[in-house]
Design a protein around this motif. Structure first.
Motif, PDB file in Angstrom:
ATOM      1  N   GLN A 253       4.343  -1.796   6.750  1.00 54.51           N
ATOM      2  CA  GLN A 253       3.498  -0.630   6.480  1.00 54.51           C
ATOM      3  C   GLN A 253       2.244  -1.027   5.705  1.00 54.51           C
ATOM      4  N   ASP A 254       2.412  -1.875   4.691  1.00 57.76           N
ATOM      5  CA  ASP A 254       1.261  -2.316   3.893  1.00 57.76           C
ATOM      6  C   ASP A 254       0.290  -3.141   4.731  1.00 57.76           C
ATOM      7  N   ALA A 255       0.836  -4.009   5.583  1.00 59.89           N
ATOM      8  CA  ALA A 255      -0.017  -4.834   6.431  1.00 59.89           C
ATOM      9  C   ALA A 255      -0.810  -3.977   7.412  1.00 59.89           C
ATOM     10  N   LEU A 256      -0.162  -2.972   7.983  1.00 59.11           N
ATOM     11  CA  LEU A 256      -0.846  -2.100   8.934  1.00 59.11           C
ATOM     12  C   LEU A 256      -1.926  -1.265   8.247  1.00 59.11           C
ATOM     13  N   THR A 257      -1.670  -0.880   7.003  1.00 55.60           N
ATOM     14  CA  THR A 257      -2.695  -0.162   6.238  1.00 55.60           C
ATOM     15  C   THR A 257      -3.917  -1.037   6.029  1.00 55.60           C
ATOM     16  N   ALA A 258      -3.670  -2.306   5.711  1.00 52.58           N
ATOM     17  CA  ALA A 258      -4.784  -3.239   5.506  1.00 52.58           C
ATOM     18  C   ALA A 258      -5.578  -3.451   6.791  1.00 52.58           C
ATOM     19  N   ILE A 259      -4.878  -3.618   7.899  1.00 55.83           N
ATOM     20  CA  ILE A 259      -5.558  -3.823   9.187  1.00 55.83           C
ATOM     21  C   ILE A 259      -6.323  -2.572   9.593  1.00 55.83           C
ATOM     22  N   ARG A 260      -5.689  -1.418   9.392  1.00 57.34           N
ATOM     23  CA  ARG A 260      -6.341  -0.152   9.725  1.00 57.34           C
ATOM     24  C   ARG A 260      -7.631   0.030   8.927  1.00 57.34           C
ATOM     25  N   GLY A 261      -7.658  -0.547   7.724  1.00 54.43           N
ATOM     26  CA  GLY A 261      -8.839  -0.453   6.885  1.00 54.43           C
ATOM     27  C   GLY A 261      -9.910  -1.472   7.204  1.00 54.43           C
ATOM     28  N   GLY A 262      -9.671  -2.246   8.245  1.00 52.60           N
ATOM     29  CA  GLY A 262     -10.688  -3.199   8.677  1.00 52.60           C
ATOM     30  C   GLY A 262     -10.500  -4.605   8.170  1.00 52.60           C
ATOM     31  N   ILE A 264      -7.319  -7.685   6.714  1.00 48.37           N
ATOM     32  CA  ILE A 264      -6.044  -8.309   7.051  1.00 48.37           C
ATOM     33  C   ILE A 264      -5.166  -8.233   5.803  1.00 48.37           C
ATOM     34  N   PRO A 265      -3.874  -8.477   5.935  1.00 49.33           N
ATOM     35  CA  PRO A 265      -3.025  -8.453   4.748  1.00 49.33           C
ATOM     36  C   PRO A 265      -3.570  -9.373   3.660  1.00 49.33           C
ATOM     37  N   PRO A 266      -3.582  -8.948   2.409  1.00 52.33           N
ATOM     38  CA  PRO A 266      -4.190  -9.727   1.332  1.00 52.33           C
ATOM     39  C   PRO A 266      -3.454 -11.033   1.061  1.00 52.33           C
ATOM     40  N   PRO A 267      -4.148 -12.006   0.503  1.00 55.33           N
ATOM     41  CA  PRO A 267      -3.506 -13.288   0.154  1.00 55.33           C
ATOM     42  C   PRO A 267      -2.299 -13.044  -0.753  1.00 55.33           C
ATOM     43  N   GLY A 268      -1.240 -13.778  -0.488  1.00 50.36           N
ATOM     44  CA  GLY A 268      -0.038 -13.633  -1.281  1.00 50.36           C
ATOM     45  C   GLY A 268       0.954 -12.633  -0.727  1.00 50.36           C
ATOM     46  N   SER A 269       0.503 -11.803   0.209  1.00 47.46           N
ATOM     47  CA  SER A 269       1.414 -10.804   0.772  1.00 47.46           C
ATOM     48  C   SER A 269       2.190 -11.347   1.962  1.00 47.46           C
ATOM     49  N   MET A 270       1.810 -12.522   2.449  1.00 47.23           N
ATOM     50  CA  MET A 270       2.520 -13.137   3.564  1.00 47.23           C
ATOM     51  C   MET A 270       2.385 -14.649   3.465  1.00 47.23           C
ATOM     52  N   PRO A 271       3.315 -15.396   4.072  1.00 51.89           N
ATOM     53  CA  PRO A 271       3.208 -16.852   4.071  1.00 51.89           C
ATOM     54  C   PRO A 271       1.983 -17.307   4.858  1.00 51.89           C
ATOM     55  N   SER A 272       1.546 -18.520   4.580  1.00 46.68           N
ATOM     56  CA  SER A 272       0.463 -19.097   5.373  1.00 46.68           C
ATOM     57  C   SER A 272       0.968 -19.392   6.780  1.00 46.68           C
TER      58      SER A 272
END
Length: 300
Positions: A253-262, A264-272
């Motif tokens: 949900q957080d990742a989709l919010t970030a993408i919807r806002g133009g 990508i998921p912020p650094p630290g929210s997902m592995p490299s």
């Protein structure tokens, strides 16, 4: 022979017989099971709730079939070397259906099988509308599971669950657990116990038979205890059914919010990307690929 994998049921029984309380987070696919193993847990359990949610986007209300569960279970057991307990709901029917279910779970590589005494269609634990079959039928189905295990030449661990605490009464749930133990169940589990005193009451039933605690995260009926407290109460196994599916939902949900806002998921929210590749096995794949590499430019 030194590298031969230990039989799943034997491995699970060794864990159960060892001192302390043993944690088993719930998985819902091969990747989540692999992450549980990589985190150092000795075993895991499949979550019918999470499999139904992740594969069908539907509630755990008897909507997912035996075939769908067994297919997913086979992928999970093949992905890890730790033993896996399979959530088999109420066995998908009567005693004869249940025998087929047990044999199917054995063939799929499960170390243990969790069977409950709800009517069909089942209801999710800690939710409304739960009803159980008669005590006689519930005990007979555990006997059928024991027979199926014997007929298969297997030692799969039978975890007998009752939902009678919410459907009938605590006393009925305790009586059923004692009968399940007498019928040959290896582990006893009452779902949705409502207090520490109720948890202690379960652990006093058939004291030589291990007990499983369900630490339902996020607002279930059962008190959340740490492993030291659970051991003091008398438990041997503890499962965490919603942690992985729950944090996965929130992260998506957080990742989709970030993408919807133009973005990508912020650094630290997902592995490299490199970390993701390593987690899913690309590096191991490349190493093995090199073993079989040939000179494609060689002229025949």
């Amino acid at each position: 022979m030194a590298n031969q994998r230990e039989e799943p049921a034997k491995a699970l029984r060794r864990i159960i017989e060892s001192p302390g309380v043993h944690q088993g987070p719930a998985c819902f696919d091969a990747l989540s099971a692999k992450l549980i193993e990589s985190a150092g847990f000795q075993y895991c359990i499949t979550s019918g709730f999470s499999i139904s949610a992740s594969h069908l986007a539907l509630p755990d209300a008897g909507l997912i079939s035996y075939g769908e569960i067994i297919d997913q279970g086979r992928l999970i057991t093949q992905a890890v070397s730790i033993p896996v307990i399979g959530d088999a709901d109420n066995g998908y029917g009567n005693a004869m259906n249940l025998k087929r279910t047990v044999k199917g779970f054995i063939a799929a590589g499960f170390a243990g099988i969790l069977l409950e005494d709800q009517i069909s269609p089942k209801a999710c634990g800690h939710t409304r509308g739960r009803k159980v079959v008669s005590r006689e039928e519930a005990v007979m189905k555990i006997k059928a599971a024991v027979d199926a295990r014997k007929e298969s030449g297997s030692d799969i661990v039978i975890v007998a669950r009752t939902d009678a605490r919410q459907a009938v009464s605590l006393d009925e749930a305790l009586v059923r657990c004692r009968a399940f133990a007498d019928a040959g169940a290896d582990v006893l589990f009452i779902d949705a116990l409502a207090s520490v005193d109720e948890m202690k009451a379960l652990c006093q039933v058939s004291p030589n038979v291990p007990k499983l605690a369900n630490m339902l995260e996020g607002g279930g009926k059962t008190p959340i205890l740490n492993t030291q407290q659970l051991e003091q109460v008398g438990y041997k196994l503890v499962v965490y059914p919603l942690s992985l599916i729950g944090v996965s939902i929130k992260a998506m949900q957080d990742a989709l919010t970030a993408i919807r806002g133009g973005g990508i998921p912020p650094p630290g929210s997902m592995p490299s990307f490199e970390e993701i590749k390593d987690i899913v096995g690309f590096n191991s794949y490349y190493e093995e690929e090199d073993r079989y590499a040939t000179n494609t430019n060689q002229q025949l």
